[in-house]
Design an enzyme around this catalytic site. Sequence first.
Site, PDB file in Angstrom:
ATOM      1  CG  MET A 112      -3.672 -16.361   3.757  1.00 52.89           C
ATOM      2  SD  MET A 112      -2.682 -17.613   4.595  1.00 52.89           S
ATOM      3  CE  MET A 112      -3.469 -19.108   4.009  1.00 52.89           C
ATOM      4  CD  GLN A 171       0.210 -13.307  10.050  1.00 56.31           C
ATOM      5  OE1 GLN A 171      -0.448 -13.770   9.131  1.00 56.31           O
ATOM      6  NE2 GLN A 171       0.204 -12.017  10.382  1.00 56.31           N
ATOM      7  CB  CYS A 184      -6.897 -12.826   9.022  1.00 53.63           C
ATOM      8  SG  CYS A 184      -7.652 -13.580   7.571  1.00 53.63           S
ATOM      9  CE  LYS A 218      -0.038  -7.362   8.680  1.00 49.60           C
ATOM     10  NZ  LYS A 218      -1.448  -7.077   8.361  1.00 49.60           N
ATOM     11  CG  HIS A 240      -4.395  -3.622   8.013  1.00 49.63           C
ATOM     12  ND1 HIS A 240      -4.666  -4.692   7.197  1.00 49.63           N
ATOM     13  CD2 HIS A 240      -4.858  -2.533   7.335  1.00 49.63           C
ATOM     14  CE1 HIS A 240      -5.274  -4.284   6.094  1.00 49.63           C
ATOM     15  NE2 HIS A 240      -5.402  -2.970   6.168  1.00 49.63           N
ATOM     16  N   GLY A 269      -1.097  -1.150   5.565  1.00 54.05           N
ATOM     17  CA  GLY A 269      -2.414  -0.869   5.009  1.00 54.05           C
ATOM     18  C   GLY A 269      -2.388   0.204   3.942  1.00 54.05           C
ATOM     19  N   GLY A 296       2.017  -4.509   1.292  1.00 52.03           N
ATOM     20  CA  GLY A 296       1.342  -5.749   0.981  1.00 52.03           C
ATOM     21  C   GLY A 296       1.259  -5.971  -0.505  1.00 52.03           C
ATOM     22  NE  ARG A 297      -4.177  -8.625  -1.575  1.00 52.72           N
ATOM     23  CZ  ARG A 297      -3.899  -9.261  -0.433  1.00 52.72           C
ATOM     24  NH1 ARG A 297      -3.150  -8.677   0.482  1.00 52.72           N
ATOM     25  NH2 ARG A 297      -4.345 -10.485  -0.205  1.00 52.72           N
TER      26      ARG A 297
END
EC number: 1.3.1.91
Length: 339
Positions: free
Chosen positions: A21, A72, A102, A146, A178, A219, A240-241
């Site tokens: 997001m 998504q 989420c 997911k 995840h 993850g 991800g990040r």
Amino acid sequence: MILLDKALNYNEKMIAVAPMMDWTDSHCRVFHRLLAPSARLYSEMVHANAVIHGDRAKLLAMDPVEHPVALQLGGSEPALLAQAARIGAEHGFDEINLNCGCPSDRVQAGRFGACLMREPALVAASVSAMIDAVEVSSRPVPVTVKCRLGVDDDHDWDRFLGFVDTVAAAGCGMFVVHARNAWLKGLSPKENREVPPLRYDWAYRLKRERPQLQVVVNGGIASLPEALGHLAHADGAMLGRAAYHEPYLLHRLDAALRGTPEQPRQALLRALRPYAEAQLAAGVPLRHITRHVLGLFHAQPGGRAFRQVLSEGVHRPGADWSLVERALAATAGTPGLAA
């Protein structure tokens, strides 16, 4: 030097960038595509109601260079998810992914996201409706899920497997796992990405016990050896990040899997210039694009100066590509920047 496992067919393995997001918008995905030509990219999560009733030009913005790219969706009403899935497919997305992971309060209040792990029959009904909708659309695409391993203190393997089996029976052939639980109370979304322990072995076991399914591990993946290690046990690895804050890692992973040379950071960024200038001509502020490239020189000499030049100059009137060149000049001649 990273040594690949020669027993693996890396051409059949997927690397992906997670939906995030406020981050994985179209500008971000265009940049990531330049870094990683083979990666599967994901949109930010969009609620089915927003797709149906909202500003689709903004919510479903996509540049042709992004393919393959997935949309998504969030939601828990099969009919609405089916309508949104059809719209997404016809808009050009290559995959429709349902968010069952989420843990935010807003998501829980809407009865979607991670709390759906407790309602496998509803998820199955939603997936079935989405599959039916995209199959009759002008552009059939796969519907995927997911998910987490469970919610709160539920650590029951059979319950997790039951969730997967129920949803797979509805036609879902790919699960992005995840590999940690989601805590619905007491942890922030950020803490939910860090505090619950990672259990990659559950994702690996799922692939062993259900080999017909495509299992992608997500993850905490933060390095090239970690990502390649997961590919020995699963069909894909989703970053991800780490891919966002250190985007050159994504490029290195893509190059390793494709067997191509790593390109210099400067060259990769300059490849973004035609897109950036087209967006500027269309009235898009430069900051909407450059905010996604700030980590390109992460942990490199000159990286701080690069970020500083961009961050300070991008808000000034008339900021254009010349600012990016000035930021690159701040790294010029610095040892260690050729890769």
